[in-house]
Write an enzyme that holds these catalytic residues in place. Sequence first.
Site, PDB file in Angstrom:
ATOM      1  N   GLU A   1       0.827  16.939  15.076  1.00 21.26           N
ATOM      2  CA  GLU A   1       1.974  16.980  14.728  1.00 21.26           C
ATOM      3  C   GLU A   1       2.411  16.992  13.363  1.00 21.26           C
ATOM      4  OE1 GLU A   1       5.134  15.166  13.098  1.00 21.26           O
ATOM      5  OE2 GLU A   1       4.607  12.930  14.170  1.00 21.26           O
TER       6      GLU A   1
ATOM      7  N   GLY B   1      -0.589  14.914  10.367  1.00 18.97           N
ATOM      8  CA  GLY B   1      -0.221  15.620   8.916  1.00 18.97           C
ATOM      9  C   GLY B   1       0.387  16.946   8.190  1.00 18.97           C
TER      10      GLY B   1
ATOM     11  N   LYS C   1      -9.026   7.519  11.434  1.00 19.03           N
ATOM     12  CA  LYS C   1      -9.191   8.058  10.044  1.00 19.03           C
ATOM     13  C   LYS C   1      -8.293   7.278   8.917  1.00 19.03           C
ATOM     14  CE  LYS C   1      -9.544  10.635   6.678  1.00 19.03           C
ATOM     15  NZ  LYS C   1      -8.795   9.993   5.896  1.00 19.03           N
TER      16      LYS C   1
ATOM     17  N   THR D   1      -3.237  21.166   7.403  1.00 17.71           N
ATOM     18  CA  THR D   1      -4.792  20.056   7.097  1.00 17.71           C
ATOM     19  C   THR D   1      -4.408  20.598   9.097  1.00 17.71           C
ATOM     20  OG1 THR D   1      -4.275  18.679   5.205  1.00 17.71           O
ATOM     21  CG2 THR D   1      -5.663  18.326   6.759  1.00 17.71           C
ATOM     22  N   GLY D   2      -3.779  20.642  10.104  1.00 19.35           N
ATOM     23  CA  GLY D   2      -3.570  20.905  10.494  1.00 19.35           C
ATOM     24  C   GLY D   2      -4.112  22.310  10.779  1.00 19.35           C
ATOM     25  N   SER D   3      -3.476  23.615  10.587  1.00 18.89           N
ATOM     26  CA  SER D   3      -4.660  24.376  10.918  1.00 18.89           C
ATOM     27  C   SER D   3      -5.570  24.823  10.688  1.00 18.89           C
ATOM     28  CB  SER D   3      -3.418  25.618   9.571  1.00 18.89           C
ATOM     29  OG  SER D   3      -4.443  26.586   9.903  1.00 18.89           O
TER      30      SER D   3
ATOM     31  N   LEU E   1      -4.556   7.173   1.376  1.00 19.68           N
ATOM     32  CA  LEU E   1      -4.016   6.332  -0.361  1.00 19.68           C
ATOM     33  C   LEU E   1      -3.317   4.874   1.076  1.00 19.68           C
ATOM     34  CD1 LEU E   1      -1.764   9.595  -0.354  1.00 19.68           C
ATOM     35  CD2 LEU E   1      -3.281   9.187  -1.520  1.00 19.68           C
TER      36      LEU E   1
ATOM     37  N   GLU F   1       9.002  22.168   3.053  1.00 19.76           N
ATOM     38  CA  GLU F   1       8.722  21.113   3.357  1.00 19.76           C
ATOM     39  C   GLU F   1       8.553  19.665   1.981  1.00 19.76           C
ATOM     40  OE1 GLU F   1       6.026  18.638   6.081  1.00 19.76           O
ATOM     41  OE2 GLU F   1       8.014  17.676   6.472  1.00 19.76           O
TER      42      GLU F   1
ATOM     43  N   ASP G   1       0.714  -1.358  -0.331  1.00 20.40           N
ATOM     44  CA  ASP G   1       0.024  -0.366  -0.023  1.00 20.40           C
ATOM     45  C   ASP G   1       1.197   1.239  -0.217  1.00 20.40           C
ATOM     46  OD1 ASP G   1      -2.404   1.229   0.267  1.00 20.40           O
ATOM     47  OD2 ASP G   1      -2.796   1.122   2.149  1.00 20.40           O
TER      48      ASP G   1
ATOM     49  N   CYS H   1       8.143  13.105   8.807  1.00 18.95           N
ATOM     50  CA  CYS H   1       8.255  13.981   9.300  1.00 18.95           C
ATOM     51  C   CYS H   1       9.234  15.165  10.133  1.00 18.95           C
ATOM     52  CB  CYS H   1       7.215  13.801  10.434  1.00 18.95           C
ATOM     53  SG  CYS H   1       7.220  13.329  11.375  1.00 18.95           S
TER      54      CYS H   1
HETATM   55  P1  NAI Z   1      -3.021  15.654   5.029  1.00 26.19           P
HETATM   56  O1  NAI Z   1      -2.658  16.645   6.084  1.00 26.19           O
HETATM   57  O2  NAI Z   1      -3.742  16.740   3.783  1.00 26.19           O
HETATM   58  O3  NAI Z   1      -3.277  14.591   5.454  1.00 26.19           O
HETATM   59  C1  NAI Z   1      -3.038  13.341   6.496  1.00 26.19           C
HETATM   60  C2  NAI Z   1      -4.637  13.244   6.755  1.00 26.19           C
HETATM   61  O4  NAI Z   1      -5.606  14.095   7.269  1.00 26.19           O
HETATM   62  C3  NAI Z   1      -5.378  11.977   6.094  1.00 26.19           C
HETATM   63  O5  NAI Z   1      -6.070  11.481   7.019  1.00 26.19           O
HETATM   64  C4  NAI Z   1      -6.021  13.292   5.226  1.00 26.19           C
HETATM   65  O6  NAI Z   1      -7.499  12.290   4.897  1.00 26.19           O
HETATM   66  C5  NAI Z   1      -6.357  13.577   6.717  1.00 26.19           C
HETATM   67  N1  NAI Z   1      -7.286  15.490   6.269  1.00 26.19           N
HETATM   68  C6  NAI Z   1      -7.119  15.467   5.021  1.00 26.19           C
HETATM   69  N2  NAI Z   1      -7.439  16.678   4.819  1.00 26.19           N
HETATM   70  C7  NAI Z   1      -8.928  16.942   5.710  1.00 26.19           C
HETATM   71  C8  NAI Z   1      -9.337  18.268   6.404  1.00 26.19           C
HETATM   72  N3  NAI Z   1      -9.998  18.834   5.441  1.00 26.19           N
HETATM   73  N4  NAI Z   1      -9.967  17.445   6.996  1.00 26.19           N
HETATM   74  C9  NAI Z   1      -9.887  16.842   7.875  1.00 26.19           C
HETATM   75  N5  NAI Z   1      -8.576  15.504   7.920  1.00 26.19           N
HETATM   76  C10 NAI Z   1      -8.621  15.674   6.555  1.00 26.19           C
HETATM   77  O7  NAI Z   1      -1.341  15.220   3.850  1.00 26.19           O
HETATM   78  P2  NAI Z   1      -1.291  14.473   2.395  1.00 26.19           P
HETATM   79  O8  NAI Z   1      -2.604  15.516   1.410  1.00 26.19           O
HETATM   80  O9  NAI Z   1      -1.636  13.180   2.471  1.00 26.19           O
HETATM   81  O10 NAI Z   1      -0.044  14.843   1.729  1.00 26.19           O
HETATM   82  C11 NAI Z   1       0.264  16.005   1.777  1.00 26.19           C
HETATM   83  C12 NAI Z   1       1.372  16.645   2.280  1.00 26.19           C
HETATM   84  O11 NAI Z   1       1.453  17.155   3.288  1.00 26.19           O
HETATM   85  C13 NAI Z   1       2.566  15.810   1.891  1.00 26.19           C
HETATM   86  O12 NAI Z   1       3.543  16.223   0.579  1.00 26.19           O
HETATM   87  C14 NAI Z   1       3.666  16.421   2.720  1.00 26.19           C
HETATM   88  O13 NAI Z   1       4.397  17.330   2.857  1.00 26.19           O
HETATM   89  C15 NAI Z   1       2.540  16.440   4.319  1.00 26.19           C
HETATM   90  N6  NAI Z   1       2.807  15.344   5.151  1.00 26.19           N
HETATM   91  C16 NAI Z   1       3.291  15.529   6.001  1.00 26.19           C
HETATM   92  C17 NAI Z   1       3.420  14.074   7.399  1.00 26.19           C
HETATM   93  C18 NAI Z   1       3.666  14.440   8.565  1.00 26.19           C
HETATM   94  O14 NAI Z   1       4.022  13.181   9.217  1.00 26.19           O
HETATM   95  N7  NAI Z   1       4.353  15.487   9.075  1.00 26.19           N
HETATM   96  C19 NAI Z   1       2.090  12.915   6.898  1.00 26.19           C
HETATM   97  C20 NAI Z   1       1.628  13.011   5.383  1.00 26.19           C
HETATM   98  C21 NAI Z   1       2.140  14.240   4.747  1.00 26.19           C
HETATM   99 MG    MG Z   2      -1.439   3.227  -1.662  1.00 23.88          MG
END
Ligand code: NAI
Ligand code: MG
Length: 494
Positions: free
Chosen positions: A252, A230, A177, A234-236, A181, A384, A91, A286
């Site tokens: 985080e 993430g 949740k 999105t965190g914001s 991906l 990043e 995956d 991260c």
């Molecule tokens: P993301 O932060 O958007 O997704 C992480 C999680 O948040 C997933 O489960 C996603 O479904 C959920 N999510 C997305 N939008 C949301 C919303 N509006 N409300 C609630 N939950 C929501 O990250 P994504 O799109 O997978 O990757 C984008 C970038 O984020 C990457 O290129 C990377 O730079 C960064 N990232 C950082 C991570 C870390 O561990 N700090 C992990 C994954 C991505």
């Molecule tokens: Mg996959």
Amino acid sequence: MKDQMFIHGDYVGSASGAMFDVVDPSNREVFHRVPRGNGEDIDRAVKAARKAFDDGPWPHMSGSERGAVLRRMGDLIAERRDELARLEVRDNGKPLPEALWDIDDTAGVFHFYADLAERLDNNAEEDIPLGAEGFTSKAVKEPVGVAGAIIPWNFPLLMASWKVAPALAAGCSMVLKPSELTPITALELGDIARKSGLPSGVLNIVTGFGPEAGRALAEHPGVDKLAFTGSVPTGSRIMATAARYIKTVSLELGGKSPLVVFADTPIDEAVAWIMFGIFWNQGEVCSATSRVLIEEAIYEPLMARLVEEARKIEIGHGLEDGVLHGPLVSQSQHEKVLACIEPGKSEARLVTGGGVPKGLEAGCYVEPTIFADMDESAWIWREEIFGPVVCVKPFRTEDEAVRMANDSRFGLGAAVMSADLDRAERVAGAFRAGIVWINCSQPTFTKAPWGGYKQSGVGRELGEWGLNNYLETKQITTFDRSRPWGWYLKNTNG
Ligand code: NAI
Ligand code: MG
């Protein structure tokens, strides 16, 4: 592989019946489908969690009883080590040895929080010496309620465990949740929980997209606490959403973590940790040390060795022997990383990598990439990328190294290498970051606090800090009735 979500102890389809594709990034082929959960499914899951919390027995069971369930979950994960690791490779794309570490760590996290749950029986109450005559007081720890956990794709099952294990240890019920991906290993947790004796409704797992299922979970008024890992944007958004119902949040987020190498570090040692710091898990980490600062005296020889070794990294399918570098997680991440590299070529010198490895065009592969000679203001130095891309700069003095290391809106990790431990400790003390490594980069331990300064996040996971995320603190103060007190009566009768 499960093709249903897990709500109130049962595997069920989504309310709308919609599904989405699960893709193998080594060949971009769809190998499975899972439910595309939406607000209705989240509502069902939150209501199940709410009922499990309000009606019990989970929050009122003793820590030892909850610990026993968590221990069995850890045991079952360990028993399925090879199978779960192979699902993770399929995956996410990561090499099998790294997927095996993930699963071992995941089992370890459940075992660790089983121990902490047991310890709660003895330290859930703390007497507060008030020094006030007639009054005694104690602080009591209780579960915060229903937790919503939203997790990323880079360490799918491990990131689930960082939230599920402490939340359950604390006595919370929850909705998880996973990332769209990489949803398949998290779905197995339902089965594992059921076999371990976790009561129905305590753990619910809804698969779906961020803006649908994720957003609905963040917005749901029945959720007391949100835990997110993430991206910063999105965190914001999640933090802003949480403000509406004053939910507790832990975040985080990302980073652009520095690794400072002093000239007294043996070159081989430096090369080994620089490479591990940015290239393990394809740089999709991260805390990856994606900015490397090298003391001028060893800059040239160290760069030469680094480039030589980076070119030797074997890239290929995660299940092939000897492969250190698999594909990135998805088509979108592949496009994003390549789109970060391209403009980097005009603001920095591309030393090695930067493209798709020959013969591997069918998958989401990117070569280990090194940039040098950029300004501190360069986008590629500051932002990043979340892929196998490292930026390297020389420095002259310790002060200059610390200043450049700290000149970032992020503060997740930071590392320093030096044979002089006093100096290393001094630099470690000066770093504005939540996780600091001396003479290494990245090793992560379940017992130690994990989280970031500045825009890298809020709160700490792992260790006891992780458990505290899911606990409320209640003050109970008792008055000794044998003592006289009648302030109102005295004053109103007067
Ligand atoms: P993301 O932060 O958007 O997704 C992480 C999680 O948040 C997933 O489960 C996603 O479904 C959920 N999510 C997305 N939008 C949301 C919303 N509006 N409300 C609630 N939950 C929501 O990250 P994504 O799109 O997978 O990757 C984008 C970038 O984020 C990457 O290129 C990377 O730079 C960064 N990232 C950082 C991570 C870390 O561990 N700090 C992990 C994954 C991505
Ligand atoms: Mg996959």
